[in-house]
Design a protein around this motif. Structure first.
Motif, PDB file in Angstrom:
ATOM      1  N   PRO A 124     102.884 -12.876  97.353  1.00 21.31           N
ATOM      2  CA  PRO A 124     104.364 -13.144  97.397  1.00 21.31           C
ATOM      3  C   PRO A 124     104.845 -14.395  97.835  1.00 21.31           C
ATOM      4  CG  PRO A 124     103.628 -11.042  98.495  1.00 21.31           C
ATOM      5  CD  PRO A 124     102.356 -11.767  98.145  1.00 21.31           C
ATOM      6  N   GLU A 125     103.882 -15.269  98.442  1.00 21.43           N
ATOM      7  CA  GLU A 125     104.322 -16.576  98.943  1.00 21.43           C
ATOM      8  C   GLU A 125     104.688 -17.277  97.587  1.00 21.43           C
ATOM      9  OE1 GLU A 125     102.781 -18.077 103.236  1.00 21.43           O
ATOM     10  OE2 GLU A 125     101.369 -17.340 101.717  1.00 21.43           O
ATOM     11  N   LEU A 126     103.588 -17.158  96.702  1.00 17.12           N
ATOM     12  CA  LEU A 126     103.982 -18.092  95.543  1.00 17.12           C
ATOM     13  C   LEU A 126     104.827 -17.466  94.640  1.00 17.12           C
ATOM     14  CD1 LEU A 126     100.199 -19.272  95.017  1.00 17.12           C
ATOM     15  CD2 LEU A 126     102.219 -20.601  96.294  1.00 17.12           C
ATOM     16  N   SER A 127     104.744 -16.074  94.423  1.00 15.47           N
ATOM     17  CA  SER A 127     105.833 -15.571  93.608  1.00 15.47           C
ATOM     18  C   SER A 127     107.105 -15.966  93.832  1.00 15.47           C
ATOM     19  CB  SER A 127     105.472 -14.153  93.294  1.00 15.47           C
ATOM     20  OG  SER A 127     105.677 -13.490  94.434  1.00 15.47           O
ATOM     21  N   GLU A 133     105.374 -24.906  87.831  1.00 16.99           N
ATOM     22  CA  GLU A 133     104.322 -26.124  88.182  1.00 16.99           C
ATOM     23  C   GLU A 133     104.089 -26.376  89.747  1.00 16.99           C
ATOM     24  OE1 GLU A 133     102.723 -28.113  85.893  1.00 16.99           O
ATOM     25  OE2 GLU A 133     103.776 -27.021  84.326  1.00 16.99           O
ATOM     26  N   LEU A 134     104.885 -25.878  90.426  1.00 21.19           N
ATOM     27  CA  LEU A 134     104.770 -26.118  91.860  1.00 21.19           C
ATOM     28  C   LEU A 134     103.704 -24.933  92.118  1.00 21.19           C
ATOM     29  CD1 LEU A 134     104.958 -27.131  94.726  1.00 21.19           C
ATOM     30  CD2 LEU A 134     107.272 -25.833  94.775  1.00 21.19           C
ATOM     31  N   ARG A 135     103.905 -23.641  91.661  1.00 24.52           N
ATOM     32  CA  ARG A 135     103.168 -22.507  92.092  1.00 24.52           C
ATOM     33  C   ARG A 135     101.771 -22.864  91.601  1.00 24.52           C
ATOM     34  NH1 ARG A 135     106.967 -19.079  89.980  1.00 24.52           N
ATOM     35  NH2 ARG A 135     105.838 -19.056  87.936  1.00 24.52           N
ATOM     36  N   GLY A 136     101.672 -23.373  90.283  1.00 24.91           N
ATOM     37  CA  GLY A 136     100.269 -23.952  89.813  1.00 24.91           C
ATOM     38  C   GLY A 136      99.805 -25.017  90.935  1.00 24.91           C
ATOM     39  N   ALA A 187      97.182 -32.622  93.452  1.00 28.29           N
ATOM     40  CA  ALA A 187      96.881 -31.367  92.707  1.00 28.29           C
ATOM     41  C   ALA A 187      98.454 -31.520  91.685  1.00 28.29           C
ATOM     42  CB  ALA A 187      97.299 -30.156  93.309  1.00 28.29           C
ATOM     43  N   TRP A 188      99.622 -32.105  92.357  1.00 28.08           N
ATOM     44  CA  TRP A 188     100.578 -32.072  91.318  1.00 28.08           C
ATOM     45  C   TRP A 188     100.516 -33.297  90.310  1.00 28.08           C
ATOM     46  CZ3 TRP A 188     104.896 -29.394  91.281  1.00 28.08           C
ATOM     47  CH2 TRP A 188     105.815 -29.771  90.525  1.00 28.08           C
ATOM     48  N   GLY A 189      99.980 -34.353  90.690  1.00 27.89           N
ATOM     49  CA  GLY A 189      99.673 -35.508  89.816  1.00 27.89           C
ATOM     50  C   GLY A 189      98.720 -35.107  88.846  1.00 27.89           C
ATOM     51  N   GLU A 190      97.760 -34.314  89.005  1.00 25.88           N
ATOM     52  CA  GLU A 190      96.972 -33.570  88.055  1.00 25.88           C
ATOM     53  C   GLU A 190      97.488 -33.061  87.169  1.00 25.88           C
ATOM     54  OE1 GLU A 190      93.452 -31.847  90.064  1.00 25.88           O
ATOM     55  OE2 GLU A 190      93.028 -33.883  90.902  1.00 25.88           O
ATOM     56  N   ARG A 191      98.433 -31.993  87.654  1.00 25.49           N
ATOM     57  CA  ARG A 191      99.081 -31.140  86.554  1.00 25.49           C
ATOM     58  C   ARG A 191     100.109 -32.100  85.637  1.00 25.49           C
ATOM     59  NH1 ARG A 191      98.114 -25.917  87.302  1.00 25.49           N
ATOM     60  NH2 ARG A 191     100.370 -25.422  86.673  1.00 25.49           N
ATOM     61  N   LEU A 192     100.772 -32.998  86.231  1.00 23.78           N
ATOM     62  CA  LEU A 192     101.796 -33.780  85.382  1.00 23.78           C
ATOM     63  C   LEU A 192     100.903 -34.832  84.414  1.00 23.78           C
ATOM     64  CD1 LEU A 192     104.216 -34.770  88.289  1.00 23.78           C
ATOM     65  CD2 LEU A 192     104.512 -32.899  86.475  1.00 23.78           C
ATOM     66  N   SER A 193      99.901 -35.246  84.738  1.00 21.33           N
ATOM     67  CA  SER A 193      99.128 -35.795  83.768  1.00 21.33           C
ATOM     68  C   SER A 193      98.587 -35.421  82.583  1.00 21.33           C
ATOM     69  CB  SER A 193      98.003 -36.426  84.518  1.00 21.33           C
ATOM     70  OG  SER A 193      97.063 -35.479  84.579  1.00 21.33           O
ATOM     71  N   PHE A 194      98.680 -34.008  82.234  1.00 20.11           N
ATOM     72  CA  PHE A 194      98.267 -33.511  80.987  1.00 20.11           C
ATOM     73  C   PHE A 194      99.262 -33.790  80.160  1.00 20.11           C
ATOM     74  CE2 PHE A 194      95.495 -31.187  83.896  1.00 20.11           C
ATOM     75  CZ  PHE A 194      94.608 -31.006  83.399  1.00 20.11           C
TER      76      PHE A 194
END
Length: 194
Positions: A124-127, A133-136, A187-194
């Motif tokens: 529930p914290e993440l939902s 993207e932030l959840r991921g 982790a945020w940077g890795e997600r945005l680099s795709f």
């Protein structure tokens, strides 16, 4: 609590005195000061605790879980630091929530994972976060880092208050928050680099 027998055979040992159960610590007599303190604690912190639980578990259980924390605070009122009541309540809330979650998981002991497994899909914290993207990114960091970041962001804890909730020193809490922020940035940077 059970009442000791008043039969003739038991009369000379118990004499009808209330005997505490072995698992139940003897209750401290409540004073007017205790009642006033507790009333103030509930009045000041009930909303914060209900929100804490509503963000982390089923909303219908939030008030009951908060009541459990307050019941613990009443029983252990001598142990609650008067200068840091809310951090103590949050720490107790973390244990209460963990116990609540364990009750709802029907998993044989031989199937328990060695390390803390993340229930991110049902968390529930993440939902509660709208941004996928932030959840991921939060999903990809460890559960401890996620807990620290959410205590800081949602509950507004840092410094000594965060240290008390985590049960570590102030410098340890500052370092843990710094590491958690760094891991989230990575982790945020890795997600945005795709």
């Amino acid at each position: 609590m059970r009442i000791a027998s008043t039969d003739a055979a038991d009369a000379d040992t118990s004499q009808g005195v209330a005997m505490p159960d072995a698992a139940e610590p003897p209750a401290m007599p409540a004073t007017d000061e205790d009642l006033a303190w507790f009333t103030l604690v509930v009045h000041e912190h009930s909303t914060a605790l209900v929100k804490y639980f509503a963000r982390r578990g089923p909303r219908q259980d939030a008030e009951d879980l908060a009541a459990d924390v307050f019941a613990t605070a009443w029983r252990r009122r001598a142990d609650v630091p008067r200068e840091a009541v809310l951090p103590w309540l949050y720490r107790t809330a973390g244990f209460t929530l963990a116990n609540h979650r364990r009750k709802s998981v029907d998993l044989p002991v031989e199937h328990l994972p060695e390390a803390g497994s993340s229930r991110v899909d049902e968390d529930p914290e993440l939902s509660a976060l709208f941004d996928a993207e932030l959840r991921g990114a939060l999903h990809s960091i460890g559960e401890r880092d996620r807990r620290i970041l959410l205590l800081h962001a949602w509950e507004g804890l840092d410094g000594e208050a965060l240290a008390q909730v985590l049960g570590i020193s102030r410098s340890g809490a500052d370092a843990a928050l710094s590491r958690a922020r760094k891991r989230l940035r990575e982790a945020w940077g890795e997600r945005l680099s795709f």
